[in-house]
Design an enzyme around this catalytic site. Sequence first.
Site, mmCIF file in Angstrom:
data_model
loop_
_atom_site.group_PDB
_atom_site.id
_atom_site.type_symbol
_atom_site.label_atom_id
_atom_site.label_comp_id
_atom_site.label_asym_id
_atom_site.label_seq_id
_atom_site.Cartn_x
_atom_site.Cartn_y
_atom_site.Cartn_z
ATOM 1 N N ALA A 20 0.829 -1.208 0.000
ATOM 2 C CA ALA A 20 0.000 0.000 0.000
ATOM 3 C C ALA A 20 0.868 1.264 0.000
ATOM 4 C CB ALA A 20 -0.919 -0.016 1.228
ATOM 5 N N SER A 47 6.512 -11.736 -5.204
ATOM 6 C CA SER A 47 6.234 -10.758 -6.268
ATOM 7 C C SER A 47 7.349 -10.676 -7.304
ATOM 8 C CB SER A 47 6.059 -9.367 -5.667
ATOM 9 O OG SER A 47 5.103 -9.381 -4.659
ATOM 10 N N ARG A 106 13.445 4.246 14.655
ATOM 11 C CA ARG A 106 12.969 5.596 15.001
ATOM 12 C C ARG A 106 13.580 6.162 16.268
ATOM 13 N NH1 ARG A 106 6.672 4.287 13.886
ATOM 14 N NH2 ARG A 106 6.741 4.303 11.610
ATOM 15 N N CYS A 137 2.220 6.988 11.667
ATOM 16 C CA CYS A 137 1.188 7.660 10.858
ATOM 17 C C CYS A 137 0.289 8.610 11.655
ATOM 18 C CB CYS A 137 0.349 6.614 10.143
ATOM 19 S SG CYS A 137 -0.186 5.287 11.232
ATOM 20 N N GLN A 164 -8.185 4.949 13.796
ATOM 21 C CA GLN A 164 -7.239 4.616 12.736
ATOM 22 C C GLN A 164 -7.820 3.615 11.720
ATOM 23 O OE1 GLN A 164 -3.633 5.113 15.949
ATOM 24 N NE2 GLN A 164 -3.130 4.012 14.090
ATOM 25 N N SER A 167 -6.279 0.699 6.387
ATOM 26 C CA SER A 167 -5.122 0.768 5.483
ATOM 27 C C SER A 167 -3.810 0.897 6.237
ATOM 28 C CB SER A 167 -5.275 1.917 4.489
ATOM 29 O OG SER A 167 -5.385 3.139 5.192
ATOM 30 N N GLY A 168 -3.873 1.216 7.539
ATOM 31 C CA GLY A 168 -2.659 1.206 8.352
ATOM 32 C C GLY A 168 -2.025 -0.174 8.394
ATOM 33 N N ARG A 245 -8.581 1.202 16.400
ATOM 34 C CA ARG A 245 -8.806 0.874 14.981
ATOM 35 C C ARG A 245 -10.299 0.959 14.702
ATOM 36 N NH1 ARG A 245 -4.613 0.717 11.544
ATOM 37 N NH2 ARG A 245 -3.504 -0.833 12.770
ATOM 38 N N HIS A 252 -6.829 8.426 8.861
ATOM 39 C CA HIS A 252 -6.874 8.391 10.322
ATOM 40 C C HIS A 252 -7.483 9.693 10.854
ATOM 41 C CE1 HIS A 252 -4.578 4.830 10.172
ATOM 42 N NE2 HIS A 252 -3.469 5.198 10.771
ATOM 43 N N ASN A 325 -3.556 8.554 6.108
ATOM 44 C CA ASN A 325 -2.449 7.876 6.785
ATOM 45 C C ASN A 325 -1.442 7.267 5.829
ATOM 46 O OD1 ASN A 325 -5.046 6.309 6.637
ATOM 47 N ND2 ASN A 325 -3.635 4.607 6.959
HETATM 48 P P1 A2P Z 1 4.895 -8.805 -1.423
HETATM 49 O O1 A2P Z 1 3.819 -8.077 -2.177
HETATM 50 O O2 A2P Z 1 5.838 -9.530 -2.315
HETATM 51 O O3 A2P Z 1 4.369 -9.614 -0.270
HETATM 52 P P2 A2P Z 1 1.406 -4.040 2.627
HETATM 53 O O4 A2P Z 1 1.873 -3.059 3.674
HETATM 54 O O5 A2P Z 1 0.409 -3.466 1.671
HETATM 55 O O6 A2P Z 1 0.957 -5.327 3.248
HETATM 56 O O7 A2P Z 1 2.714 -4.374 1.760
HETATM 57 C C1 A2P Z 1 3.872 -4.927 2.330
HETATM 58 C C2 A2P Z 1 5.019 -4.830 1.340
HETATM 59 O O8 A2P Z 1 6.159 -5.427 1.942
HETATM 60 C C3 A2P Z 1 4.778 -5.588 0.053
HETATM 61 O O9 A2P Z 1 5.460 -4.953 -1.005
HETATM 62 C C4 A2P Z 1 5.417 -6.938 0.369
HETATM 63 O O10 A2P Z 1 5.832 -7.644 -0.771
HETATM 64 C C5 A2P Z 1 6.647 -6.464 1.114
HETATM 65 N N1 A2P Z 1 7.181 -7.556 1.942
HETATM 66 C C6 A2P Z 1 6.566 -8.226 2.939
HETATM 67 N N2 A2P Z 1 7.394 -9.152 3.455
HETATM 68 C C7 A2P Z 1 8.556 -9.068 2.781
HETATM 69 C C8 A2P Z 1 9.811 -9.750 2.834
HETATM 70 N N3 A2P Z 1 10.041 -10.718 3.717
HETATM 71 N N4 A2P Z 1 10.787 -9.377 1.961
HETATM 72 C C9 A2P Z 1 10.575 -8.404 1.069
HETATM 73 N N5 A2P Z 1 9.403 -7.705 0.964
HETATM 74 C C10 A2P Z 1 8.414 -8.040 1.805
#
Ligand code: A2P
Length: 347
Positions: A20, A47, A106, A137, A164, A167-168, A245, A252, A325
């Site tokens: 997101a 991905s 942080r 956020c 909140q 989408s958080g 939430r 938010h 957010n």
């Molecule tokens: P992926 O789409 O391949 O799972 P969101 O906050 O919308 O859930 O998205 C989380 C983001 O963090 C996505 O791009 C997700 O990729 C990526 N992500 C989650 N776990 C890992 C990981 N172990 N290594 C690399 N990217 C990750």
Amino acid sequence: MTLVSDPSAPRITLVGATGAVGNTLIRLIEERGFRYRGISLVASARSAGREMTVDGRSHRVHDLDGFDFSDTDVAFFSAGGSVSEKWVPTAVAQGALVIDNTSAFRMDPDTPLVVPQVNAHELDRRPASGVIANPNCSTIPLVRLLQTIEERWGIRQAVVSTYQAASGRGHSGVAELYEASRISLEDHEAMGPDEEFTPSLAFNVVPSIDRLLDNGFTFEEQKMLQESRKILGLPHLDVTTTCVRVPVVNGHSEAAWIECHNPVDREEIVRRLAALSEVTVHDEVTVGAFPTPRTAGHPDHVHVGRIRVSPQNPRGFWLWIVADNVRIGAALNAIQIAEALTERGVL
Ligand code: A2P
């Protein structure tokens, strides 16, 4: 087109590009004409190989595991705290400056925690840690308003309740809210899935965000206190919060009671907040004029309404705050950090 051949423009990498915040970073790079010399999109093995479009060009998504950051000038990390903890040190060691969207660094004393409208001076030089942290956020919109109030009247205490959005928790949080809502509409007794939000968020409010600490507060609530203190440079600032939430898809809200050391003046509060950049004050006292997550307006502004000085306490007043957010609370702040670094020649 923001892809340029100018050798002074940075090469950027987005870790979590498919998520997101990652998606929103891409849209903001396009919308704001952020100039870059190269862009790499990185996510999990799930991905890898997928194609995504940036500025009309198709880019293949890379697997973070094994990704080489040595051709990256600035890396945005938005893939969760554990991913940042594991991979940010590698990115820094390979020469990238990291803008991290998670809570992993942080509170590290060598890592500036930056809201450019509040403490951009932290970006005058490259940080010792190689990392700049993007705050929580709900903290970002709050500190953008608290700074001017502190300067004028001095803050004795801020008591904040947050509302909140799903989408958080990223794409999966939004998907779970829709699915749980669908199930509950079909069967009013059924709660639906509760993996992202426990118990299920559909037609519900859940007063618990992030893990519970021994003192009874949640980590989200602790982040709002500690981060506000660090950003504003006020180590004794008293901010106490209840983070909740709510079944809102995006945006938010916060109800903030602020008690000052000195008596306040409502018209001056309105004037001061309205004078802040990228803040809209909704000061019409009619029901439909109050900002809400779905109607507030400009997604890149912090929206403030219902400004009320207490008749019982001339030092205390309420604010109702609404902010996107995913943009203000994450991706936009990160891009504005990168823009400020570019202006200063640090990037
Ligand atoms: P992926 O789409 O391949 O799972 P969101 O906050 O919308 O859930 O998205 C989380 C983001 O963090 C996505 O791009 C997700 O990729 C990526 N992500 C989650 N776990 C890992 C990981 N172990 N290594 C690399 N990217 C990750």
